[in-house]
Design a protein around this motif. Structure first.
Motif, PDB file in Angstrom:
ATOM      1  N   ALA A   1      15.582  -0.923  -3.170  1.00  0.00           N
ATOM      2  CA  ALA A   1      15.748   0.531  -3.052  1.00  0.00           C
ATOM      3  C   ALA A   1      16.391   0.917  -1.724  1.00  0.00           C
ATOM      4  N   HIS A   2      17.250   1.915  -1.797  1.00  0.00           N
ATOM      5  CA  HIS A   2      17.830   2.483  -0.580  1.00  0.00           C
ATOM      6  C   HIS A   2      16.793   3.327   0.156  1.00  0.00           C
ATOM      7  N   THR A   3      15.945   4.043  -0.596  1.00  0.00           N
ATOM      8  CA  THR A   3      14.890   4.887  -0.032  1.00  0.00           C
ATOM      9  C   THR A   3      13.561   4.493  -0.654  1.00  0.00           C
ATOM     10  N   VAL A   4      12.553   4.281   0.179  1.00  0.00           N
ATOM     11  CA  VAL A   4      11.224   3.905  -0.304  1.00  0.00           C
ATOM     12  C   VAL A   4      10.232   4.980   0.122  1.00  0.00           C
ATOM     13  N   LEU A   5       9.603   5.615  -0.858  1.00  0.00           N
ATOM     14  CA  LEU A   5       8.539   6.576  -0.587  1.00  0.00           C
ATOM     15  C   LEU A   5       7.219   5.838  -0.633  1.00  0.00           C
ATOM     16  N   VAL A   6       6.513   5.836   0.493  1.00  0.00           N
ATOM     17  CA  VAL A   6       5.305   5.016   0.612  1.00  0.00           C
ATOM     18  C   VAL A   6       4.088   5.788   0.124  1.00  0.00           C
ATOM     19  N   PRO A   7       3.003   5.086  -0.250  1.00  0.00           N
ATOM     20  CA  PRO A   7       1.818   5.779  -0.769  1.00  0.00           C
ATOM     21  C   PRO A   7       1.103   6.593   0.304  1.00  0.00           C
ATOM     22  N   ASN A   8       0.567   7.739  -0.111  1.00  0.00           N
ATOM     23  CA  ASN A   8      -0.297   8.518   0.772  1.00  0.00           C
ATOM     24  C   ASN A   8      -1.721   7.986   0.689  1.00  0.00           C
ATOM     25  N   ARG A   9      -2.548   8.386   1.636  1.00  0.00           N
ATOM     26  CA  ARG A   9      -3.944   7.956   1.665  1.00  0.00           C
ATOM     27  C   ARG A   9      -4.837   9.192   1.674  1.00  0.00           C
ATOM     28  N   PRO A  10      -5.427   9.596   0.549  1.00  0.00           N
ATOM     29  CA  PRO A  10      -6.333  10.745   0.560  1.00  0.00           C
ATOM     30  C   PRO A  10      -7.504  10.542   1.507  1.00  0.00           C
ATOM     31  N   ASP A  11      -7.896   9.280   1.702  1.00  0.00           N
ATOM     32  CA  ASP A  11      -8.887   8.936   2.718  1.00  0.00           C
ATOM     33  C   ASP A  11      -8.211   7.996   3.707  1.00  0.00           C
ATOM     34  N   PRO A  12      -7.781   8.502   4.861  1.00  0.00           N
ATOM     35  CA  PRO A  12      -7.061   7.646   5.813  1.00  0.00           C
ATOM     36  C   PRO A  12      -7.893   6.488   6.348  1.00  0.00           C
ATOM     37  N   GLU A  13      -9.212   6.555   6.149  1.00  0.00           N
ATOM     38  CA  GLU A  13     -10.053   5.439   6.597  1.00  0.00           C
ATOM     39  C   GLU A  13      -9.878   4.208   5.698  1.00  0.00           C
ATOM     40  N   VAL A  14      -9.341   4.416   4.492  1.00  0.00           N
ATOM     41  CA  VAL A  14      -9.138   3.305   3.568  1.00  0.00           C
ATOM     42  C   VAL A  14      -7.770   2.684   3.843  1.00  0.00           C
ATOM     43  N   ARG A  15      -7.751   1.425   4.165  1.00  0.00           N
ATOM     44  CA  ARG A  15      -6.506   0.751   4.518  1.00  0.00           C
ATOM     45  C   ARG A  15      -5.688   0.488   3.255  1.00  0.00           C
ATOM     46  N   PRO A  16      -4.368   0.706   3.305  1.00  0.00           N
ATOM     47  CA  PRO A  16      -3.528   0.356   2.155  1.00  0.00           C
ATOM     48  C   PRO A  16      -3.637  -1.134   1.856  1.00  0.00           C
ATOM     49  N   CYS A  17      -3.374  -1.508   0.609  1.00  0.00           N
ATOM     50  CA  CYS A  17      -3.510  -2.912   0.237  1.00  0.00           C
ATOM     51  C   CYS A  17      -2.421  -3.749   0.909  1.00  0.00           C
ATOM     52  N   GLY A  18      -2.733  -5.011   1.142  1.00  0.00           N
ATOM     53  CA  GLY A  18      -1.834  -5.912   1.840  1.00  0.00           C
ATOM     54  C   GLY A  18      -0.444  -6.007   1.242  1.00  0.00           C
ATOM     55  N   PRO A  19      -0.317  -6.191  -0.078  1.00  0.00           N
ATOM     56  CA  PRO A  19       1.024  -6.276  -0.669  1.00  0.00           C
ATOM     57  C   PRO A  19       1.877  -5.031  -0.436  1.00  0.00           C
ATOM     58  N   VAL A  20       1.248  -3.841  -0.417  1.00  0.00           N
ATOM     59  CA  VAL A  20       1.994  -2.609  -0.134  1.00  0.00           C
ATOM     60  C   VAL A  20       2.529  -2.641   1.287  1.00  0.00           C
ATOM     61  N   LEU A  21       1.685  -3.020   2.249  1.00  0.00           N
ATOM     62  CA  LEU A  21       2.118  -3.081   3.638  1.00  0.00           C
ATOM     63  C   LEU A  21       3.230  -4.108   3.818  1.00  0.00           C
ATOM     64  N   GLU A  22       3.126  -5.216   3.129  1.00  0.00           N
ATOM     65  CA  GLU A  22       4.177  -6.233   3.224  1.00  0.00           C
ATOM     66  C   GLU A  22       5.493  -5.714   2.647  1.00  0.00           C
ATOM     67  N   ALA A  23       5.418  -4.978   1.537  1.00  0.00           N
ATOM     68  CA  ALA A  23       6.628  -4.426   0.924  1.00  0.00           C
ATOM     69  C   ALA A  23       7.275  -3.379   1.832  1.00  0.00           C
ATOM     70  N   VAL A  24       6.442  -2.562   2.502  1.00  0.00           N
ATOM     71  CA  VAL A  24       6.974  -1.586   3.450  1.00  0.00           C
ATOM     72  C   VAL A  24       7.661  -2.303   4.606  1.00  0.00           C
ATOM     73  N   GLY A  25       7.024  -3.362   5.102  1.00  0.00           N
ATOM     74  CA  GLY A  25       7.624  -4.131   6.188  1.00  0.00           C
ATOM     75  C   GLY A  25       8.957  -4.746   5.793  1.00  0.00           C
ATOM     76  N   ARG A  26       9.045  -5.269   4.571  1.00  0.00           N
ATOM     77  CA  ARG A  26      10.316  -5.836   4.111  1.00  0.00           C
ATOM     78  C   ARG A  26      11.393  -4.769   4.011  1.00  0.00           C
ATOM     79  N   ALA A  27      11.005  -3.580   3.519  1.00  0.00           N
ATOM     80  CA  ALA A  27      11.976  -2.487   3.397  1.00  0.00           C
ATOM     81  C   ALA A  27      12.497  -2.077   4.766  1.00  0.00           C
ATOM     82  N   ALA A  28      11.602  -1.991   5.742  1.00  0.00           N
ATOM     83  CA  ALA A  28      12.023  -1.625   7.091  1.00  0.00           C
ATOM     84  C   ALA A  28      12.948  -2.677   7.680  1.00  0.00           C
ATOM     85  N   ALA A  29      12.637  -3.951   7.442  1.00  0.00           N
ATOM     86  CA  ALA A  29      13.424  -5.043   8.019  1.00  0.00           C
ATOM     87  C   ALA A  29      14.863  -5.046   7.505  1.00  0.00           C
ATOM     88  N   ARG A  30      15.061  -4.616   6.257  1.00  0.00           N
ATOM     89  CA  ARG A  30      16.428  -4.623   5.719  1.00  0.00           C
ATOM     90  C   ARG A  30      17.126  -3.273   5.886  1.00  0.00           C
TER      91      ARG A  30
END
Length: 311
Positions: A62-91
């Protein structure tokens, strides 16, 4: 991207803005895909379960990635989501966070030293948890180039229309806004919280004076003229603008004039002097300065990107 516990509203904003077919828009529209880490993803409070969407590998293209919101910010996003965001940023993909999506971006490590905003309710927590992020806690959205964040649910619409304007121009963004029956998007620098978001008595609100101004943007309007039209003092008008719109009369007037200038350029008006005069910006020099400040483009670059009447 969708994650376990995502808010339905922010999820709905994305396909509404970018996923629906727009036959009234001539430009090629977005190719929109929903993706998630799991085949079945339960939304906030179990309101519904999302299924049959793509896996996270879809975000890798994707050229643009809309990341998930957190209705409870105390709950950490799942690992695969964070990894996918990191890959998107890197490219070099463009990353967008609606509301508490800023927590997802920060947790993925892509906001280090960057400007961002989030919902005012969670601003203190965000600042304490991610001190290296340059948090702007009192604005609707922040455009930091390839990373953009919106403050809250309604501000997601403002940021989405801002993205459409960046990609397709002000005229197309206005077309989408009309299709949504949504007021033209607010400038990102406006305040998140206003004292009177929905005036109790419409006639006492700013709506009549705003409606009077818009067809007269080319006239030499001043704040005093607006105040006289509203039958209030300039100081009272200033307070009402702050209370209802979260901005000043002059900033609102300039924003409306720049938007009109953009539409004129898109429609093919060749003379910058004419655009400046009829939009109320006065001179071509002021037009250039205001357009660059609000869009990041010179008039000639804006014409090349969005114009339909030739360079």
């Amino acid at each position: 991207m969708v994650d376990e516990g995502s808010n339905p509203f922010e999820l709905g904003v994305a396909p509404e803005l970018f996923g629906l077919r727009r036959p009234e828009v001539e430009a090629p529209w977005y190719e929109f895909t929903l993706c998630a880490a799991a085949p079945r993803t339960r939304m906030h409070l179990g309101m519904f379960t999302l299924s049959d969407v793509a896996d996270l590998s879809a975000a890798d293209e994707a050229h643009t990635v809309l990341v998930p919101n957190r209705p409870d910010p105390e709950v950490r996003p799942c690992g695969p989501v964070l990894e996918a965001v990191g890959r998107a940023a890197a490219r070099g993909a463009r990353l967008v966070g609606f509301c508490t999506g800023a927590f997802t971006l920060a947790e993925a490590g892509v906001l280090e030293g960057r400007r961002a905003t989030t919902h005012w309710r969670w601003a203190e927590l965000f600042a304490a948890r991610y001190p290296s992020v340059r948090l702007k806690p009192d604005v609707l959205f922040v455009d930091d180039g390839d990373v953009l964040t919106a403050a809250g649910s309604a501000a997601a619409l403002d940021l989405g229309l801002h993205l459409i304007s960046r990609d397709h121009g002000a005229e197309v963004a206005n077309t989408v806004s009309r299709r949504l029956v949504f007021a033209a998007h607010r400038d990102g620098g406006q305040r998140q919280f206003v004292e009177q978001p929905v005036p109790v008595v419409r006639d006492a609100s700013l709506a009549p004076v705003l409606d009077w101004v818009r067809p007269r943007l080319g006239a030499p309007l001043t704040v005093d003229a607006l105040a006289a039209r509203a039958a209030v003092s300039p100081a009272t008008l200033h307070r009402r603008f702050r209370a209802e719109l979260g901005t000043t009369p002059l900033a609102w007037l300039t924003g409306e004039r720049v938007a009109l200038a953009c539409r004129m350029i898109e429609r093919g008006e060749p003379s910058l002097d004419v655009v400046a005069r009829e939009s109320g910006l006065g001179t071509a020099a002021n037009l250039r300065a205001q357009l660059r400040r609000r869009t990041g483009l010179s008039p000639s670059a804006y014409r090349r990107q969005f114009g339909t009447g030739g360079a």
